[in-house]
Design an enzyme around this catalytic site. Structure first.
Site, mmCIF file in Angstrom:
data_model
loop_
_atom_site.group_PDB
_atom_site.id
_atom_site.type_symbol
_atom_site.label_atom_id
_atom_site.label_comp_id
_atom_site.label_asym_id
_atom_site.label_seq_id
_atom_site.Cartn_x
_atom_site.Cartn_y
_atom_site.Cartn_z
ATOM 1 N N SER A 296 0.845 -1.194 0.000
ATOM 2 C CA SER A 296 0.000 0.000 0.000
ATOM 3 C C SER A 296 0.878 1.241 0.000
ATOM 4 C CB SER A 296 -0.887 0.011 1.240
ATOM 5 O OG SER A 296 -0.091 0.254 2.383
ATOM 6 N N LYS A 297 0.247 2.354 -0.310
ATOM 7 C CA LYS A 297 0.976 3.623 -0.301
ATOM 8 C C LYS A 297 1.501 3.896 1.101
ATOM 9 C CE LYS A 297 0.615 8.486 -1.438
ATOM 10 N NZ LYS A 297 1.162 8.894 -0.161
ATOM 11 N N ARG A 298 0.694 3.509 2.082
ATOM 12 C CA ARG A 298 1.098 3.752 3.467
ATOM 13 C C ARG A 298 2.413 3.019 3.792
ATOM 14 N NH1 ARG A 298 -2.198 1.896 7.659
ATOM 15 N NH2 ARG A 298 -3.935 1.858 6.202
ATOM 16 N N GLU B 110 -1.352 16.657 -0.362
ATOM 17 C CA GLU B 110 -0.279 15.766 0.075
ATOM 18 C C GLU B 110 0.689 15.532 -1.080
ATOM 19 O OE1 GLU B 110 0.546 11.236 1.618
ATOM 20 O OE2 GLU B 110 -1.464 11.772 0.960
ATOM 21 N N ASP C 248 5.219 4.863 2.081
ATOM 22 C CA ASP C 248 5.528 6.122 2.784
ATOM 23 C C ASP C 248 6.333 5.837 4.049
ATOM 24 O OD1 ASP C 248 4.155 7.465 0.871
ATOM 25 O OD2 ASP C 248 2.381 7.885 2.096
#
Ligand code: GLU
Length: 510
Positions: free
Chosen positions: A264-266, A287, A269
C-alpha cells in the site's frame, strides 16, 4: 490468430500506482511481441472520483517509462473517442438493448428503500444480502411495475438505474490465462447496476462495451478485477458477443516485501520509498509524494524490475533491455501467487543500469549538478570522477553527493577519526609525502603509490596506518572512492593544500 489488441484502461482517480505501470508494461510487451496494438483508454465514468490532473499524470508517466501508446487518449485512432465520459450515448444504446432482450431492467428504488431492504435481509438472517434473484421482485423496478408506471416515472424524470438481471443458479465459467479455470455460481452475484442515475454507465458496462467495440483480444489487468470477470462474461453473452470475448489474464497482486499483505501507499511512505512513477501532489489534500523519476530511478531499470514482479524468464538472466523483454515475455510465465515488492531489488537494478553506462554518459549527471552549483569542471575530469564512483552509486544524484569532495575542500573533519588517528607520526608522514608530491611531474595512481612507499621508507612509518588519516585530511571522512584515485583527480596543488590545511588545524593526539 486474432490480431493482438490490448488496452491499458486506468481511471483518473489519482496518481498512477506503480502496479498500474506494471499492468501497462505487460500489455505493452505483449502488443510489441505480437506485432499488435497498444491502446490507452481512460475510464472516467465515475464522476465522484474524478481527480483533475490525473489523466495528464498517467500520460506523462507512460511517456517517461517508455511505454508507447499506438491508439487512444492523446493519440487518437479508429475507435475514438477513447475517454469513456465522451462515449455516453454508446453505452446507453447497449443498456437499452439489454432491457429489450430481457437481460436488464429499470430500478427506481431510493437510497432509503435500498437501505430498508438490506436491513430487512439482515434481520431475517438471510444468506442473501443483495439486490438480486431473491429480492428483485420485492423492489420498485420494471419487473414489478407495469409498463405504464415505468413509462410515467421515466417521463416524470424520476431517477432510475439500469440493473443486470443475473440468471438464477448458473455456473459461469471462464478460462483465465494465468489462473486457469474460474467458475462462479450466478446465485453469488447481485444484479449489478449498469447505468447510474446520472446517466453514466458503471465500470462494468462501459468496460465490456468498449473492449468489444475496440476489438480487444486480451484483457490484462490486476487481480482485483477477477471477481468482476464472471459478470463481464454474462454481459458478453447477453449482448451476443460471446464469440468475440477477449481472453483474460489477471495479474498477481503486488505484496509488501515480507509477503504479508498487499503493498500500500502507506507502507511505501513508512519505509520511505516511492509508489508513484512521478512526483504527485494530490489536489484534494495537497499531500505530496515523491516519484520514482525524481528519486533517481532510470526508467529502463524500473521497468526491468517491474517486469520481474510476477513474471520470470525461466533462466538466470535478470538484466533485460526493453527489446529483450519484448522477445522473452509470455503470459504463460506469469505466476499466480502475489509478487513481493522489494525496493532493495529495485535499487539493485538501478545500480546495474548505472554501472553499465559509459563514463561520458554518467558524467552528464554530475555536470548537471555542477552547473546547478555553479561549479566549472572540464568534461574529462567529470568522467574520471564518475568512473571512480561508478561502483559506489545506485542513483544519479549520488555522483554529486559523493563527488562533491572533489570540488569542495573539507571544512570539518570526522571528530572520532581525528581523535583516534591523527598524531605526530601522521603529521610527519604527510609532511614528507607533500615534499615528494611537489617534486612529482605526473600525478598518477602508480606514481602516487611509489611516493607513498618512498615516504614510508624515509620516515620509517608503516604506510598502511597512514591511509585513513590521509583520506581524512583530503575528504574529512572515512569512506569514499579509491584514495590514490582521489589524489590523482584532485591533482598536486589541491592535495597539498588540503593536507597543509589539515596539518595546520587538526589537534594532535597527546
Ligand atoms: N478502470 C479500471 C482500473 O482502473 C480498469 C480495469 C480493467 O482493466 O478492466 O483499474
Amino acid at each position: 490468430m486474432k490480431e493482438v489488441r490490448v488496452r491499458f484502461a486506468p481511471s483518473p482517480t489519482g496518481a498512477l500506482h506503480i502496479g498500474g505501470v506494471r499492468t501497462a508494461l505487460y500489455n505493452f510487451l505483449l502488443a510489441r511481441q505480437q506485432g499488435g496494438t497498444m491502446i490507452l483508454r481512460i475510464e472516467d465514468t465515475d464522476q465522484n472520483r474524478f481527480v483533475p490532473g490525473a489523466e495528464n499524470y498517467i500520460l506523462e508517466s507512460l511517456k517517461w517509462a517508455g511505454i508507447e501508446i499506438d491508439e487512444g487518449v492523446g493519440k487518437g485512432g479508429p475507435h475514438a473517442p477513447y475517454r469513456q465520459s465522451e462515449r455516453k450515448s454508446i453505452y446507453r444504446k447497449y443498456a437499452k438493448q439489454l432491457i429489450d432482450s430481457g437481460h436488464a431492467y429499470y430500478a427506481f428504488d431510493t437510497e432509503e428503500e435500498l437501505e430498508a431492504m438490506r436491513e430487512r435481509l439482515k434481520n431475517q438472517h438471510s444468506s442473501e444480502q443483495q439486490y438480486g434473484g431473491g429480492t428483485r421482485l420485492q423492489m420498485k423496478n420494471s419487473l414489478t411495475l407495469t409498463a405504464e408506471e415505468v413509462n410515467k416515472k421515466i417521463a416524470d424524470s424520476e431517477p432510475y438505474v439500469i440493473r443486470l438481471k443475473v440468471p438464477a443458479n448458473e455456473d459461469i465459467q471462464l478460462t483465465d490465462l494465468i489462473r486457469g479455470e474460474v467458475v462462479v455460481n450466478s446465485s453469488q452475484m447481485d444484479d449489478k447496476v449498469l447505468m447510474k442515475s446520472d446517466g453514466m454507465p458503471t465500470y462494468h458496462l462501459a468496460n465490456v462495451v468498449d473492449d468489444y467495440l475496440m476489438k480487444i483480444s486480451h484483457v490484462i489487468r490486476g487481480e482485483e478485477w477477477l471477481p468482476s470477470a464472471p459478470l463481464h462474461v454474462l454481459l458478453y453473452r447477453f449482448l451476443g458477443w460471446e464469440t468475440e470475448m477477449p481472453r483474460f489474464a489477471h495479474l498477481p497482486l503486488l505484496l509488501k516485501a515480507d509477503g504479508n499483505g498487499k503493498l500500500s501507499k502507506r507502507d511505501a511512505d513508512k519505509a520511505g520509498f516511492p509508489i508513484f512513477p512521478l512526483n504527485w501532489t494530490d489536489p484534494r489534500t495537497n499531500e505530496f509524494s515523491k516519484g520514482f523519476r525524481e528519486s533517481g530511478y532510470l526508467p529502463e531499470a524500473l521497468l526491468n524490475f517491474l517486469a520481474f514482479l510476477g513474471w520470470n524468464p525461466g533462466t538466470e538472466q535478470e538484466i533485460f533491455s526493453m527489446a529483450e523483454l519484448i522477445q522473452s515475455f509470455s503470459l504463460e510465465r506469469i505466476a499466480k501467487h502475489g509478487a513481493r515488492f522489494d525496493i532493495q531489488k529495485a535499487q539493485w537494478f538501478n545500480q546495474q543500469y548505472l554501472k553499465a553506462m559509459s563514463g561520458a554518459d554518467l558524467s552528464k549527471y554530475l555536470l548537471a549538478s555542477l552547473a546547478n552549483e555553479k561549479i566549472n569542471c572540464p568534461p574529462e575530469k567529470a568522467i574520471k570522477i564518475c568512473e571512480a564512483l561508478r561502483e559506489r552509486v545506485s542513483f544519479p544524484q549520488e555522483f554529486w553527493e559523493q563527488g562533491k569532495i572533489f570540488f569542495l575542500a573539507p571544512v570539518s573533519f570526522d571528530a572520532q577519526l581525528v581523535s583516534k588517528k591523527w598524531n605526530a607520526d601522521v603529521v610527519k608522514f604527510l609532511t614528507r609525502f607533500i615534499d615528494y608530491l611537489k617534486a612529482l611531474e605526473i600525478v598518477e595512481v602508480s606514481e602516487i603509490k611509489q611516493i607513498i612507499e618512498k615516504t614510508a621508507h624515509s620516515t620509517e612509518i608503516v604506510s598502511g596506518k597512514m591511509m585513513q588519516p590521509l583520506r581524512l585530511a583530503l575528504t574529512g571522512g572515512a569512506s569514499g572512492p579509491d584514495l590514490m584515485m582521489i589524489i590523482e583527480i584532485l591533482g598536486k596543488k589541491e592535495t597539498i593544500k588540503r593536507i597543509e590545511f589539515a596539518v595546520a588545524t587538526l589537534p594532535l593526539k597527546v
